[in-house]
Design an enzyme around this catalytic site. Structure first.
Site, PDB file in Angstrom:
ATOM      1  N   GLY A   1       0.723  -1.111  -0.033  1.00 19.98           N
ATOM      2  CA  GLY A   1      -0.077  -0.090   0.086  1.00 19.98           C
ATOM      3  C   GLY A   1       0.984   1.249  -0.068  1.00 19.98           C
ATOM      4  N   THR A   2       1.802   1.394   0.871  1.00 23.38           N
ATOM      5  CA  THR A   2       2.687   2.485   0.852  1.00 23.38           C
ATOM      6  C   THR A   2       3.499   2.977  -0.568  1.00 23.38           C
ATOM      7  OG1 THR A   2       3.596   1.705   2.961  1.00 23.38           O
ATOM      8  CG2 THR A   2       5.043   3.198   1.882  1.00 23.38           C
TER       9      THR A   2
ATOM     10  N   ASN B   1      -6.595   2.894  10.735  1.00 18.72           N
ATOM     11  CA  ASN B   1      -6.063   1.561  11.062  1.00 18.72           C
ATOM     12  C   ASN B   1      -5.779   1.652  12.727  1.00 18.72           C
ATOM     13  OD1 ASN B   1      -3.930   3.884  10.226  1.00 18.72           O
ATOM     14  ND2 ASN B   1      -2.368   2.452  11.189  1.00 18.72           N
TER      15      ASN B   1
ATOM     16  N   GLN C   1      -7.104  -0.384   4.769  1.00 13.98           N
ATOM     17  CA  GLN C   1      -7.834  -1.214   5.828  1.00 13.98           C
ATOM     18  C   GLN C   1      -9.272  -1.352   5.386  1.00 13.98           C
ATOM     19  OE1 GLN C   1      -6.885  -2.328   8.739  1.00 13.98           O
ATOM     20  NE2 GLN C   1      -4.717  -1.475   8.965  1.00 13.98           N
TER      21      GLN C   1
ATOM     22  N   SER D   1      -3.539  -3.374   0.213  1.00  7.70           N
ATOM     23  CA  SER D   1      -2.164  -4.158   0.548  1.00  7.70           C
ATOM     24  C   SER D   1      -2.874  -5.520   0.963  1.00  7.70           C
ATOM     25  CB  SER D   1      -1.686  -3.381   1.762  1.00  7.70           C
ATOM     26  OG  SER D   1      -0.575  -4.071   2.029  1.00  7.70           O
TER      27      SER D   1
ATOM     28  N   HIS E   1      -2.180  -8.253   2.613  1.00 10.77           N
ATOM     29  CA  HIS E   1      -1.680  -8.832   3.911  1.00 10.77           C
ATOM     30  C   HIS E   1      -2.763  -8.303   4.898  1.00 10.77           C
ATOM     31  CE1 HIS E   1       0.509  -5.876   6.402  1.00 10.77           C
ATOM     32  NE2 HIS E   1       0.588  -5.279   5.011  1.00 10.77           N
TER      33      HIS E   1
ATOM     34  N   THR F   1      10.531  -7.382 -12.383  1.00 12.76           N
ATOM     35  CA  THR F   1       9.602  -8.640 -12.585  1.00 12.76           C
ATOM     36  C   THR F   1       8.464  -8.542 -11.670  1.00 12.76           C
ATOM     37  OG1 THR F   1      11.631  -9.451 -13.490  1.00 12.76           O
ATOM     38  CG2 THR F   1       9.992 -10.911 -12.635  1.00 12.76           C
TER      39      THR F   1
ATOM     40  N   CYS G   1       1.958  -0.403  12.239  1.00 13.61           N
ATOM     41  CA  CYS G   1       3.249  -0.706  11.206  1.00 13.61           C
ATOM     42  C   CYS G   1       4.686  -0.281  11.865  1.00 13.61           C
ATOM     43  CB  CYS G   1       2.744   0.272  10.178  1.00 13.61           C
ATOM     44  SG  CYS G   1       1.532  -0.348   9.232  1.00 13.61           S
TER      45      CYS G   1
HETATM   46  C1  LIG Z   1      -4.629   2.799   6.619  1.00 10.60           C
HETATM   47  C2  LIG Z   1      -2.871   2.197   6.311  1.00 10.60           C
HETATM   48  N1  LIG Z   1      -2.423   2.888   5.071  1.00 10.60           N
HETATM   49  C3  LIG Z   1      -1.342   2.288   4.686  1.00 10.60           C
HETATM   50  C4  LIG Z   1      -0.662   1.252   5.068  1.00 10.60           C
HETATM   51  C5  LIG Z   1       0.744   0.697   4.674  1.00 10.60           C
HETATM   52  O1  LIG Z   1       0.464  -0.624   4.025  1.00 10.60           O
HETATM   53  P1  LIG Z   1       1.788  -1.470   3.758  1.00 10.60           P
HETATM   54  O2  LIG Z   1       2.375  -1.685   5.109  1.00 10.60           O
HETATM   55  O3  LIG Z   1       1.293  -2.608   3.185  1.00 10.60           O
HETATM   56  O4  LIG Z   1       2.645  -0.671   2.923  1.00 10.60           O
HETATM   57  C6  LIG Z   1      -1.151   0.617   6.309  1.00 10.60           C
HETATM   58  C7  LIG Z   1      -0.686  -0.369   6.880  1.00 10.60           C
HETATM   59  O5  LIG Z   1      -0.795  -0.792   8.021  1.00 10.60           O
HETATM   60  C8  LIG Z   1      -2.340   1.141   6.702  1.00 10.60           C
HETATM   61  O6  LIG Z   1      -3.173   0.521   7.734  1.00 10.60           O
END
Ligand SMILES: Cc1ncc(COP(=O)(O)O)c(C=O)c1O
Length: 372
Positions: free
Chosen positions: A69-70, A149, A177, A197, A199, A235, A325
């Site tokens: 996601g980041t 989150n 989320q 994301s 996971h 890749t 995180c």
């Molecule tokens: C609301 C939110 N945005 C972004 C992220 C970032 O996701 P990632 O760690 O998969 O890059 C998170 C991760 O906890 C999140 O909760």
């Protein structure tokens, strides 16, 4: 061990493991190769992209796989400043660091200024205040998360999307989320960019995607090959992509039942906590209105409350203090700092998944009684 930290990450679904295992065994070609192995891997990615897109009611050409996601969020924020002539970002102090730090980076580079919309003490964004900020200034990028989150607050994305439509602003919605937990309609809600994301909904780590509205063109963050239609060189992570698509399929297949079940777990936890801890509180909207998976509990200050998270861990209950995180260390939460008046109380985020049970809630309550 009881795992109540599902906002940080989730366990893989068995169907996801089986799908990934099958792909790992049988599909190892490089999707850029023109021979049969490559063609097979390319077909797999196409099929996964179509599945993801259909679950989100968007076109496959609007989905770009990323590492997380980041990365998707960074692509948008840099892309808006670089390519879309955006020099004003409107966001909130409750955003994930992926948004906050990417915005700060653009400010440091002198490419934009950031304006913050202040949340109230429950963590809600005032929509009228947001509208005032959006309309008073040049065309902006609005970056607000759908589901917080830490405290689980839900943004009225329809209202924010409408404001963006009215004043011609771009809308980046951090849906990390909420994908896999809500039936999304990005077009209806005027969301130009969204991040995912895998996971967070029982898929693998190291894979996510960017939703990029088909009318918008931004440039890639990295330089290299032409993968992901020139938007994300490197890749492709075919195992991750297969796992992500399967996790989404499972999440949306069982959405209603899973949401109802997790809501009932959370409601039960709230009820039991109120029974055993006088003066228990709940941060943000997590008690009732927030995301069904997140409960941010505010424990009264006692002799032992500072050690609560640690003692829960010793007793086999896994939860989270500050932001997930940065887990490993309990850092001060910028979200709670922005909304909570009494920081002496101990905040613990319990976050649930379909794999949790009522029995686990009961066990957790017994441990809380012992260690709080
Ligand atoms: C609301 C939110 N945005 C972004 C992220 C970032 O996701 P990632 O760690 O998969 O890059 C998170 C991760 O906890 C999140 O909760």
């Amino acid at each position: 061990m009881i795992y109540f930290d599902n906002a940080a990450t989730t366990a893989l679904d068995t169907e996801v493991i089986e799908r990934m295992y099958g792909v790992m065994k049988n599909t190892f070609g490089n999707p850029s190769s023109v021979h049969a192995y490559g063609v097979q891997a390319r077909a797999l990615i196409d099929e996964c992209r179509e599945k993801v897109a259909s679950l989100l009611h968007v076109s496959p050409s609007e989905i770009f796989f990323t590492s997380c996601g980041t990365e998707a969020i960074n692509m948008v924020i840099a892309g808006c400043c670089n390519d879309l002539n955006i020099h004003r970002i409107i966001t909130s102090p409750l955003e994930h660091h992926a948004v906050m730090h990417a915005c700060e980076h653009e400010v440091k580079l002198g490419r934009c200024k950031v304006e913050l919309v202040k949340p109230d003490n429950k963590g809600n964004i005032n929509i009228e205040e947001l509208e005032n900020i959006v309309k008073n200034g040049e065309r902006a990028l609005v970056c607000l998360m759908h589901a917080n989150n830490e405290i689980g607050n839900l943004l009225s994305i329809a209202e924010v999307g409408e404001i963006c439509r009215k004043y011609n602003a771009y809308f980046l919605c951090d849906t990390v989320q909420s994908i896999g937990k809500f039936d999304h309609d990005f077009k209806e809600n005027n969301i130009h960019f969204a991040a995912c994301s895998a996971h967070k909904f029982h898929g693998p780590k190291g894979i996510g995607f960017l939703y990029l509205n088909g009318d918008i063109k931004i440039s890639p963050l990295l330089q290299g090959g032409g993968q992901e239609r020139n938007m994300r060189p490197g890749t492709e992570n075919i195992y991750g992509i297969a796992g992500l698509a399967k996790a989404m399929e499972v999440a949306y297949r069982n959405l209603e039942a899973d949401v109802a079940y997790i809501k009932s777990l959370k409601a039960y936890m709230v009820k039991r906590l109120k029974e055993v801890i006088s003066d228990v509180g709940f941060n943000g909207e997590s008690e009732e209105n927030g995301l069904h998976t997140i409960l941010n509990v505010s424990f009264p200050e006692t002799r032992k409350s500072d050690m609560l998270l640690y003692n829960l861990d010793i007793e086999g209950i896994t939860a989270s203090g500050g932001s997930a995180c940065t887990s490993g260390s309990v850092t001060e939460s910028h979200v709670l700092k922005a909304i909570v008046a009494d920081l002496k109380r101990t905040a613990i985020r319990f976050s649930f998944s379909k794999f949790n049970t009522m029995d686990e809630v009961d066990k957790c309550i017994e441990v809380i009684k012992k260690v709080s």
